[in-house]
Design a protein around this motif. Sequence first.
Motif, PDB file in Angstrom:
ATOM      1  N   ASN A 376       0.870  -1.173   0.000  1.00  0.00           N
ATOM      2  CA  ASN A 376       0.000   0.000   0.000  1.00  0.00           C
ATOM      3  C   ASN A 376       0.909   1.226   0.000  1.00  0.00           C
ATOM      4  OD1 ASN A 376      -1.662   2.218   0.799  1.00  0.00           O
ATOM      5  ND2 ASN A 376      -3.180   0.764   1.568  1.00  0.00           N
ATOM      6  N   ILE A 377       0.992   1.913  -1.136  1.00  0.00           N
ATOM      7  CA  ILE A 377       1.954   3.012  -1.261  1.00  0.00           C
ATOM      8  C   ILE A 377       1.496   4.268  -0.536  1.00  0.00           C
ATOM      9  CG2 ILE A 377       2.871   2.130  -3.432  1.00  0.00           C
ATOM     10  CD1 ILE A 377       1.224   4.136  -4.940  1.00  0.00           C
ATOM     11  N   ASP A 378       0.237   4.261  -0.022  1.00  0.00           N
ATOM     12  CA  ASP A 378      -0.222   5.390   0.780  1.00  0.00           C
ATOM     13  C   ASP A 378       0.179   5.257   2.243  1.00  0.00           C
ATOM     14  OD1 ASP A 378      -1.432   6.502  -1.430  1.00  0.00           O
ATOM     15  OD2 ASP A 378      -3.373   5.574  -1.026  1.00  0.00           O
ATOM     16  N   MET A 379       0.686   4.082   2.613  1.00  0.00           N
ATOM     17  CA  MET A 379       1.018   3.820   4.007  1.00  0.00           C
ATOM     18  C   MET A 379       2.500   3.530   4.113  1.00  0.00           C
ATOM     19  SD  MET A 379      -2.235   1.440   5.138  1.00  0.00           S
ATOM     20  CE  MET A 379      -1.781   1.482   6.869  1.00  0.00           C
ATOM     21  N   ALA A 380       3.299   4.570   4.377  1.00  0.00           N
ATOM     22  CA  ALA A 380       4.738   4.406   4.502  1.00  0.00           C
ATOM     23  C   ALA A 380       5.046   3.421   5.630  1.00  0.00           C
ATOM     24  CB  ALA A 380       5.393   5.753   4.781  1.00  0.00           C
ATOM     25  N   ALA A 402      -7.173  -0.100   2.781  1.00  0.00           N
ATOM     26  CA  ALA A 402      -7.599   0.627   1.585  1.00  0.00           C
ATOM     27  C   ALA A 402      -6.521   1.622   1.174  1.00  0.00           C
ATOM     28  CB  ALA A 402      -8.914   1.341   1.856  1.00  0.00           C
ATOM     29  N   GLY A 403      -6.571   2.013  -0.103  1.00  0.00           N
ATOM     30  CA  GLY A 403      -5.606   2.979  -0.608  1.00  0.00           C
ATOM     31  C   GLY A 403      -5.070   2.562  -1.968  1.00  0.00           C
ATOM     32  N   SER A 404      -3.923   3.126  -2.332  1.00  0.00           N
ATOM     33  CA  SER A 404      -3.297   2.841  -3.626  1.00  0.00           C
ATOM     34  C   SER A 404      -2.479   1.564  -3.509  1.00  0.00           C
ATOM     35  CB  SER A 404      -2.408   4.011  -4.051  1.00  0.00           C
ATOM     36  OG  SER A 404      -3.164   5.194  -4.173  1.00  0.00           O
ATOM     37  N   ILE A 405      -2.835   0.568  -4.303  1.00  0.00           N
ATOM     38  CA  ILE A 405      -2.251  -0.771  -4.191  1.00  0.00           C
ATOM     39  C   ILE A 405      -1.268  -1.015  -5.336  1.00  0.00           C
ATOM     40  CG2 ILE A 405      -2.755  -3.242  -4.149  1.00  0.00           C
ATOM     41  CD1 ILE A 405      -3.717  -1.639  -1.701  1.00  0.00           C
ATOM     42  N   GLN A 406      -0.158  -1.618  -4.991  1.00  0.00           N
ATOM     43  CA  GLN A 406       0.857  -1.999  -5.977  1.00  0.00           C
ATOM     44  C   GLN A 406       1.221  -3.456  -5.738  1.00  0.00           C
ATOM     45  OE1 GLN A 406       4.969  -0.609  -5.393  1.00  0.00           O
ATOM     46  NE2 GLN A 406       4.927   0.156  -7.491  1.00  0.00           N
ATOM     47  N   LEU A 407       1.250  -4.253  -6.805  1.00  0.00           N
ATOM     48  CA  LEU A 407       1.668  -5.651  -6.741  1.00  0.00           C
ATOM     49  C   LEU A 407       2.985  -5.785  -7.486  1.00  0.00           C
ATOM     50  CD1 LEU A 407      -1.829  -7.142  -7.463  1.00  0.00           C
ATOM     51  CD2 LEU A 407      -0.527  -7.648  -5.402  1.00  0.00           C
ATOM     52  N   ILE A 408       3.986  -6.350  -6.839  1.00  0.00           N
ATOM     53  CA  ILE A 408       5.307  -6.479  -7.449  1.00  0.00           C
ATOM     54  C   ILE A 408       5.797  -7.915  -7.319  1.00  0.00           C
ATOM     55  CG2 ILE A 408       5.980  -4.073  -7.086  1.00  0.00           C
ATOM     56  CD1 ILE A 408       7.453  -4.948  -4.571  1.00  0.00           C
ATOM     57  N   SER A 409       6.623  -8.342  -8.269  1.00  0.00           N
ATOM     58  CA  SER A 409       7.224  -9.675  -8.203  1.00  0.00           C
ATOM     59  C   SER A 409       8.645  -9.549  -7.690  1.00  0.00           C
ATOM     60  CB  SER A 409       7.230 -10.338  -9.581  1.00  0.00           C
ATOM     61  OG  SER A 409       8.196  -9.721 -10.422  1.00  0.00           O
ATOM     62  N   ARG A 410       9.182 -10.652  -7.204  1.00  0.00           N
ATOM     63  CA  ARG A 410      10.571 -10.684  -6.782  1.00  0.00           C
ATOM     64  C   ARG A 410      11.376 -11.672  -7.603  1.00  0.00           C
ATOM     65  NH1 ARG A 410      10.477 -10.435  -0.119  1.00  0.00           N
ATOM     66  NH2 ARG A 410       9.830  -8.259   0.050  1.00  0.00           N
ATOM     67  N   SER A 411      10.794 -12.178  -8.658  1.00  0.00           N
ATOM     68  CA  SER A 411      11.501 -13.095  -9.552  1.00  0.00           C
ATOM     69  C   SER A 411      11.735 -12.394 -10.884  1.00  0.00           C
ATOM     70  CB  SER A 411      10.707 -14.388  -9.759  1.00  0.00           C
ATOM     71  OG  SER A 411       9.450 -14.104 -10.348  1.00  0.00           O
ATOM     72  N   GLN A 412      12.700 -12.902 -11.639  1.00  0.00           N
ATOM     73  CA  GLN A 412      13.007 -12.309 -12.937  1.00  0.00           C
ATOM     74  C   GLN A 412      12.105 -12.909 -14.003  1.00  0.00           C
ATOM     75  OE1 GLN A 412      16.743 -13.220 -14.938  1.00  0.00           O
ATOM     76  NE2 GLN A 412      17.227 -11.043 -14.961  1.00  0.00           N
TER      77      GLN A 412
END
Length: 538
Positions: A376-380, A402-412
């Motif tokens: 959640n990029i709104d919650m530092a 709730a807030g702005s959500i980002q999903l990221i991978s850690r694999s190439q």
Amino acid sequence: MEGQSGQDQAISEKSENIQSGISPATAGRRFSINEPNADKIRTSRDETPDQENSGPESQTSQTDENSAAETPPEDREGLVISGAVMDDSGDLLPDIPVRARPANLAGANQDLATSGNNVLTEITDPMGSFTFDNLAEGEYQLAVDENEQYFAAALRVRAGMSNAELVLQRIRSIRVYGVITDETGNPLEGVRVRMLGASLHVRSDVSGAYSIQTGPSKAGQAPVIDFSLKEYRNSRQRVESAMDSEADEVELNVKMEPESDAQRVAVTGLVSGPRGEPVSGARIWLSSTRLQTHEETTSRESSEYRFDNVEVGDAYLLGVEPLGEYAAFRSGLLSVGPGDLYYDVVLDAAGFSNLSGTVTDLSGSPLGHFTFWLRNIDMAGHSLIPVQTDGAGGFRLEAIPAGSIQLISRSQPWLEASGIVLQPGESRHVVLPLDWGQDWLLGQVVDDEDNPVSRANVVLRWTQNYTDVISKSRRQVMSDQGGYFVLSNLDAKVYTLTIQAAGHKSVSIQYQLDQSGPEVTIKLPRLASTAQVSNEGN
């Protein structure tokens, strides 16, 4: 091809080698593009009806909350992970043990990922290549242990990855030396010189001269040296030139500024919740980029916080990172001084939402058994939440902030889905199209005289805005001693290709894979001449 240059013929030969599973570096380095189940994967994609009407955006309107529960496809067996091990100068390394540990496997094979007895080991061949075959679908952690010459290296990849590249950072010592002066050029004696992350330090002599041994970090980052002296501002310098593989000493002269005589005051206040209740234990920070200062404290049981001895200035930011039921807070620019600053903070309650989704490739076919991390990029300071898709590419998360959500991978390759904004109490289903396919790009980096450029940093990026989500990918490799690089498992058609190398002009181009073909030669000029790009397609 008639009239083809020797360079073009060489890259075409390597293209043929890739397609046949043979080394793309002459009689050596191997990237197995055609894994055993590739035909089955391609067939399932080719049979997708009316591709124009079944893409990710149209699926968003057709997919409901129950789509993630569709019957998952059968787990695919017999996949391959292949690649190469090289050092930080681009030399391919033979006889290096490479371990592959299951990290997140499909279906019934998931139990293998939690067992410590399922680590596979391969030894790189004379051209630095390795191959793990007959793998179950899922993610694997590749690792090389530290030895007398190299730091350890690790990389998480998916089964089917055909250019997994492990770059080993050499353990080497570099002498950094120079002269430290004040703002008028007078030498400073007794300055403490220390490399961050190490306990060793030296002090400058009466002439301001110093000398310290350092080197690249385990993560392959340029070393950072800290210079400190009472009544002077600390100075931290990143020694980028230490990353030059040929460098054994680097000159670094430093000018230090005296501490400001500006007035110092206190910044204090109370932290409370939306009903006026005191909030204790919250992490609070006060920072100014202009004044190069950053301080942290914690709110007390009374909800009070306090920073003493703060330099007067007009470009401060204050942040509050609470625990539990409250949303994080970040102020606008604050002016501190001439007197003490009293600044109370009232936190909003953290709302919660539900999020479900289906992960697909760019044609809309589901991709199962991916692992993501939700932020959640709104919650530092908010902890990352692991997200694991099922065999049908589905996932469901309940009671997330709730807030702005980002999903990221850690694999190439590194994959990211963002642009999802959840309102408190909302339940939403999204389709996440990812750049994961069966295409590839083979390239060579050369200079003005067509000499190969090794150790070039090659980055391939893709971004696409969909109705509900922004999807991105990033692939990064390093050219070998022949200047060659391979980027695999591509699904998009248009990418941004950026190449950088020490002593050369950087090049960034938009590369259209469907029009220019899977082969490219990039020229990095040493002088300010125009970069040239040539393609040899199908």
